[in-house]
Design a protein around this motif. Structure first.
Motif, PDB file in Angstrom:
ATOM      1  N   PRO A  83     -29.760 -37.385 -38.126  1.00 49.76           N
ATOM      2  CA  PRO A  83     -30.137 -37.262 -36.713  1.00 49.76           C
ATOM      3  C   PRO A  83     -31.183 -36.167 -36.506  1.00 49.76           C
ATOM      4  N   THR A  85     -34.098 -34.677 -32.992  1.00 52.68           N
ATOM      5  CA  THR A  85     -34.412 -34.752 -31.568  1.00 52.68           C
ATOM      6  C   THR A  85     -35.919 -34.845 -31.362  1.00 52.68           C
ATOM      7  N   ASN A  98     -32.134 -37.856 -28.479  1.00 47.53           N
ATOM      8  CA  ASN A  98     -31.621 -37.796 -29.845  1.00 47.53           C
ATOM      9  C   ASN A  98     -31.848 -39.151 -30.510  1.00 47.53           C
TER      10      ASN A  98
END
Length: 164
Positions: A83, A85, A98
């Motif tokens: 992950p 952003t 995100n």
């Protein structure tokens, strides 16, 4: 500043091989007559990964939305989901979303495992590549250690399919 904007990312989880890149499009949508430049940035990436340059189309917004393409170079990361952003900023207005990318790989099997070729003849192997972590696409096979005088036909093999 008059108006606002929203940010969306596609695709949701692209898959890249180790050392490859995951391609994204950030879609900036103006709200209430917003026509200001938006600067896009990445944050929270693993140390081995890096965010490339955004395409810059956000400097000239259009209605209803304008895309900003970019790639994340995944470096030497193991198979997995990562992950991070994306943030769009215009003056005091900032919006983050995100997202993630996945690193995939492949494994292969050959049949027969040993190939004997008579002088003046040819041999043939069956190759099957299996996806690890969702990687798709084609793999160029090669024969770097073939003995002198051996010509190796190296096909482009699709992951998940057998090739003879």
């Amino acid at each position: 500043y008059v108006g606002d904007f929203s940010v969306a990312i596609t695709p949701t989880t692209p898959v890249a091989p180790p050392g490859g890149s995951a391609d994204f499009t950030a879609l900036v949508t103006p709200i209430n007559s917003f026509f200001e430049p938006v600067t896009m940035t990445c944050s929270g990436l693993p140390t081995a990964a890096s965010c490339g340059t955004f395409s810059g189309s956000t400097d000239n917004p259009q209605t209803p939305a304008f895309p900003d393409t970019f790639s994340v170079t995944v470096g030497d990361l193991p198979v997995g989901t990562y992950p991070f952003t994306i943030t769009g900023t215009s003056g005091p207005v900032s919006h983050s979303i995100n997202t993630q990318f996945q690193v995939g790989d492949f494994d292969g099997s050959f049949s027969p495992s040993t190939l004997t070729i008579n002088v003046g003849s040819y041999g043939q192997l069956s190759v099957t590549l299996q996806s690890i972590g969702g990687l798709t696409g084609y793999v160029d096979l090669n024969c770097p250690n073939a003995p002198s005088g051996i010509v190796c036909y190296s096909p482009n093999v699709q992951i998940g399919r057998a090739h003879v």
